[in-house]
Design a protein around this motif. Structure first.
Motif, mmCIF file in Angstrom:
data_model
loop_
_atom_site.group_PDB
_atom_site.id
_atom_site.type_symbol
_atom_site.label_atom_id
_atom_site.label_comp_id
_atom_site.label_asym_id
_atom_site.label_seq_id
_atom_site.Cartn_x
_atom_site.Cartn_y
_atom_site.Cartn_z
ATOM 1 N N PHE A 6 0.819 -1.195 0.000
ATOM 2 C CA PHE A 6 0.000 0.000 0.000
ATOM 3 C C PHE A 6 0.864 1.261 0.000
ATOM 4 N N ALA A 7 1.989 1.193 0.679
ATOM 5 C CA ALA A 7 2.894 2.341 0.717
ATOM 6 C C ALA A 7 3.382 2.710 -0.683
ATOM 7 N N ALA A 8 3.687 1.713 -1.504
ATOM 8 C CA ALA A 8 4.137 1.979 -2.877
ATOM 9 C C ALA A 8 3.034 2.642 -3.694
ATOM 10 N N SER A 20 3.094 6.400 -5.344
ATOM 11 C CA SER A 20 2.813 6.687 -6.755
ATOM 12 C C SER A 20 1.779 7.795 -6.898
ATOM 13 N N PHE A 21 0.865 7.897 -5.947
ATOM 14 C CA PHE A 21 -0.130 8.982 -5.980
ATOM 15 C C PHE A 21 0.554 10.343 -5.976
ATOM 16 N N LYS A 22 1.657 10.452 -5.261
ATOM 17 C CA LYS A 22 2.375 11.727 -5.140
ATOM 18 C C LYS A 22 2.886 12.228 -6.478
ATOM 19 N N LEU A 23 3.081 11.316 -7.417
ATOM 20 C CA LEU A 23 3.654 11.667 -8.714
ATOM 21 C C LEU A 23 2.606 11.972 -9.775
ATOM 22 N N MET A 24 1.332 11.775 -9.440
ATOM 23 C CA MET A 24 0.260 11.958 -10.412
ATOM 24 C C MET A 24 -0.631 13.134 -10.018
ATOM 25 N N PRO A 25 -1.150 13.853 -10.998
ATOM 26 C CA PRO A 25 -2.037 14.974 -10.692
ATOM 27 C C PRO A 25 -3.481 14.497 -10.455
ATOM 28 N N CYS A 78 -10.536 -2.427 2.666
ATOM 29 C CA CYS A 78 -9.981 -3.052 3.888
ATOM 30 C C CYS A 78 -8.816 -2.257 4.475
ATOM 31 N N LEU A 79 -8.914 -0.937 4.456
ATOM 32 C CA LEU A 79 -7.872 -0.106 5.043
ATOM 33 C C LEU A 79 -7.974 -0.129 6.556
ATOM 34 N N ASP A 80 -6.823 0.008 7.223
ATOM 35 C CA ASP A 80 -6.804 0.129 8.670
ATOM 36 C C ASP A 80 -6.122 1.450 9.033
ATOM 37 N N ALA A 81 -5.938 1.702 10.316
ATOM 38 C CA ALA A 81 -5.350 2.965 10.752
ATOM 39 C C ALA A 81 -3.936 3.159 10.199
ATOM 40 N N SER A 82 -3.178 2.100 10.101
ATOM 41 C CA SER A 82 -1.828 2.185 9.551
ATOM 42 C C SER A 82 -1.862 2.650 8.093
ATOM 43 N N ALA A 83 -2.779 2.102 7.330
ATOM 44 C CA ALA A 83 -2.902 2.484 5.921
ATOM 45 C C ALA A 83 -3.321 3.941 5.783
ATOM 46 N N THR A 84 -4.203 4.403 6.661
ATOM 47 C CA THR A 84 -4.646 5.790 6.546
ATOM 48 C C THR A 84 -3.527 6.752 6.922
ATOM 49 N N ASP A 85 -2.615 6.355 7.813
ATOM 50 C CA ASP A 85 -1.450 7.192 8.099
ATOM 51 C C ASP A 85 -0.592 7.357 6.850
ATOM 52 N N THR A 86 -0.393 6.266 6.129
ATOM 53 C CA THR A 86 0.385 6.294 4.888
ATOM 54 C C THR A 86 -0.315 7.163 3.845
ATOM 55 N N LEU A 87 -1.630 6.995 3.718
ATOM 56 C CA LEU A 87 -2.408 7.791 2.777
ATOM 57 C C LEU A 87 -2.371 9.268 3.154
ATOM 58 N N ILE A 103 -1.447 12.485 0.832
ATOM 59 C CA ILE A 103 -2.418 13.569 0.612
ATOM 60 C C ILE A 103 -1.769 14.933 0.819
ATOM 61 N N GLU A 104 -0.890 15.012 1.784
ATOM 62 C CA GLU A 104 -0.247 16.288 2.103
ATOM 63 C C GLU A 104 0.500 16.904 0.929
ATOM 64 N N VAL A 105 0.929 16.101 -0.039
ATOM 65 C CA VAL A 105 1.687 16.636 -1.179
ATOM 66 C C VAL A 105 0.934 16.516 -2.509
ATOM 67 N N MET A 106 -0.324 16.123 -2.462
ATOM 68 C CA MET A 106 -1.127 15.977 -3.683
ATOM 69 C C MET A 106 -1.909 17.269 -3.940
ATOM 70 N N ALA A 107 -1.294 18.186 -4.662
ATOM 71 C CA ALA A 107 -1.838 19.525 -4.839
ATOM 72 C C ALA A 107 -3.174 19.577 -5.571
#
Length: 75
Positions: free
Chosen positions: A1-3, A7-12, A22-31, A35-39
């Motif tokens: 999921f981290a990968a 990849s989201f960071k590189l796409m507009p 099936c996301l958990d709290a760990s996955a949402t931290d990664t997401l 999100i912080e850099v997805m302009a």
């Protein structure tokens, strides 16, 4: 999921739909970090992921807080 999130960071992307994935709290931290850099992002859907819990919701809300344009968060 981290990968995937990296990849989201590189796409507009304007929307990310991870509803029912099936996301958990760990996955949402990664997401949240991505999100912080997805302009261009305006909508994030994580509905149907009961395992994210309050901690995961808080991480996502913090990541979108104060963003312009406003990001719609669907949980």
């Amino acid at each position: 999921f981290a990968a995937l999130c990296d990849s989201f960071k590189l796409m507009p992307l304007t929307e990310v739909d991870l509803g029912g994935c099936c996301l958990d709290a760990s996955a949402t931290d990664t997401l949240a970090k991505a999100i912080e850099v997805m302009a261009a992002l305006i909508k994030v859907d994580v509905s149907g992921n009961s395992e994210i819990g309050g901690e995961g919701k808080t991480a996502l809300q913090t990541a979108i807080q104060g963003r312009q344009p406003t990001i719609e968060l669907v949980v």
